[in-house]
Design a protein around this motif. Structure first.
Motif, mmCIF file in Angstrom:
data_model
loop_
_atom_site.group_PDB
_atom_site.id
_atom_site.type_symbol
_atom_site.label_atom_id
_atom_site.label_comp_id
_atom_site.label_asym_id
_atom_site.label_seq_id
_atom_site.Cartn_x
_atom_site.Cartn_y
_atom_site.Cartn_z
ATOM 1 N N VAL A 107 1.678 9.330 -5.874
ATOM 2 C CA VAL A 107 2.310 10.864 -5.589
ATOM 3 C C VAL A 107 3.273 11.005 -6.682
ATOM 4 O O VAL A 107 3.254 12.339 -7.042
ATOM 5 C CB VAL A 107 2.829 10.785 -4.091
ATOM 6 N N VAL A 108 4.243 9.895 -6.904
ATOM 7 C CA VAL A 108 5.170 10.447 -8.013
ATOM 8 C C VAL A 108 4.639 10.780 -9.558
ATOM 9 O O VAL A 108 5.009 11.779 -10.309
ATOM 10 C CB VAL A 108 6.074 9.085 -8.165
ATOM 11 N N ALA A 109 3.459 10.047 -9.703
ATOM 12 C CA ALA A 109 2.857 10.194 -10.900
ATOM 13 C C ALA A 109 2.168 11.578 -11.048
ATOM 14 O O ALA A 109 2.316 12.397 -12.016
ATOM 15 C CB ALA A 109 1.639 9.141 -10.988
ATOM 16 N N ALA A 110 1.682 11.967 -9.980
ATOM 17 C CA ALA A 110 0.928 13.398 -9.971
ATOM 18 C C ALA A 110 2.246 14.299 -9.907
ATOM 19 O O ALA A 110 1.878 15.692 -10.611
ATOM 20 C CB ALA A 110 0.294 13.497 -8.241
ATOM 21 N N GLU A 111 3.202 14.325 -9.363
ATOM 22 C CA GLU A 111 4.296 15.201 -9.614
ATOM 23 C C GLU A 111 4.926 15.227 -10.695
ATOM 24 O O GLU A 111 5.418 16.149 -11.404
ATOM 25 C CB GLU A 111 5.391 14.654 -8.583
ATOM 26 N N THR A 112 4.969 13.956 -11.564
ATOM 27 C CA THR A 112 5.200 14.020 -12.883
ATOM 28 C C THR A 112 4.440 14.611 -13.906
ATOM 29 O O THR A 112 4.877 15.309 -14.841
ATOM 30 C CB THR A 112 5.553 12.548 -13.427
ATOM 31 N N GLU A 113 3.232 14.598 -13.566
ATOM 32 C CA GLU A 113 2.399 15.170 -14.445
ATOM 33 C C GLU A 113 2.117 16.564 -14.113
ATOM 34 O O GLU A 113 2.215 17.593 -15.228
ATOM 35 C CB GLU A 113 0.800 14.646 -14.030
ATOM 36 N N GLN B 129 0.907 -1.205 0.093
ATOM 37 C CA GLN B 129 -0.172 -0.089 -0.054
ATOM 38 C C GLN B 129 0.806 1.096 -0.039
ATOM 39 O O GLN B 129 0.507 2.230 -0.861
ATOM 40 C CB GLN B 129 -0.883 0.009 1.199
ATOM 41 N N ASP B 130 1.855 1.171 0.744
ATOM 42 C CA ASP B 130 2.930 2.361 0.847
ATOM 43 C C ASP B 130 3.644 2.471 -0.637
ATOM 44 O O ASP B 130 3.579 3.705 -0.977
ATOM 45 C CB ASP B 130 4.005 2.195 1.998
ATOM 46 N N ARG B 131 3.711 1.551 -1.282
ATOM 47 C CA ARG B 131 4.384 1.614 -2.553
ATOM 48 C C ARG B 131 3.277 2.107 -3.504
ATOM 49 O O ARG B 131 3.632 3.147 -4.404
ATOM 50 C CB ARG B 131 5.145 0.301 -3.044
ATOM 51 N N GLN B 132 2.221 1.804 -3.376
ATOM 52 C CA GLN B 132 1.001 2.150 -4.331
ATOM 53 C C GLN B 132 0.850 3.679 -4.206
ATOM 54 O O GLN B 132 0.760 4.418 -5.244
ATOM 55 C CB GLN B 132 0.001 1.657 -4.168
ATOM 56 N N ASP B 133 0.809 4.022 -2.956
ATOM 57 C CA ASP B 133 0.600 5.551 -2.497
ATOM 58 C C ASP B 133 1.630 6.422 -3.110
ATOM 59 O O ASP B 133 1.402 7.304 -3.603
ATOM 60 C CB ASP B 133 0.444 5.721 -0.966
ATOM 61 N N MET B 134 2.860 5.742 -2.816
ATOM 62 C CA MET B 134 3.994 6.700 -3.435
ATOM 63 C C MET B 134 4.138 6.650 -4.864
ATOM 64 O O MET B 134 4.377 7.597 -5.387
ATOM 65 C CB MET B 134 5.378 5.875 -2.961
ATOM 66 N N ALA B 135 3.711 5.632 -5.619
ATOM 67 C CA ALA B 135 3.404 5.600 -7.139
ATOM 68 C C ALA B 135 2.229 6.501 -7.407
ATOM 69 O O ALA B 135 2.574 7.373 -8.485
ATOM 70 C CB ALA B 135 3.107 4.240 -7.600
#
Length: 116
Positions: free
Chosen positions: A40-46, A32-38
């Motif tokens: 967040v990273v996707a939102a930052e990348t966008e 779940q932590d990895r999914q949440d981090m992914a």
């Protein structure tokens, strides 16, 4: 069956289900932590991609503006050079006319002597 037995059975069922959910949570917390981090990273990348697109658009607009200013500058410089060229031609003609100016009237004893 007494009331305490019934409560023990219900508590045991809920307690067992609670223990199972605790084990599931414990095993799945890293996932779940990895999914949440992914996410967040996707939102930052966008967000970065949108910023880069905005900067590229703004840079293209500024390039167009600079190009138009340079085009206008070059046309003004060309117009000024043409004006200077015309003025120099007029000045040369005036100088030539002053040189050929006849001080004394008459063909034979012209001052200064001329070939024309």
């Amino acid at each position: 069956m007494e009331l305490s037995d019934t409560l023990t059975i219900i508590g045991g069922i809920g307690g067992m289900q609670g223990f199972i959910e605790l084990v599931k949570w414990w095993r799945g917390r890293k996932v779940q932590d990895r999914q949440d981090m992914a996410v967040v990273v996707a939102a930052e990348t966008e967000n970065y991609r949108r910023q880069i697109d905005w900067y590229e658009k703004r840079l293209a607009e500024r390039d167009m503006k600079v190009d138009s200013l340079y085009t206008e500058l070059r046309s003004e410089q060309t117009a000024r050079q043409e004006t200077i060229h015309k003025l120099h031609e007029a000045e040369l003609k005036l100088t030539e006319a002053e040189i050929r100016k006849c001080i004394k009237r008459g063909c034979g004893d012209r001052i200064p002597p001329s070939d024309y």
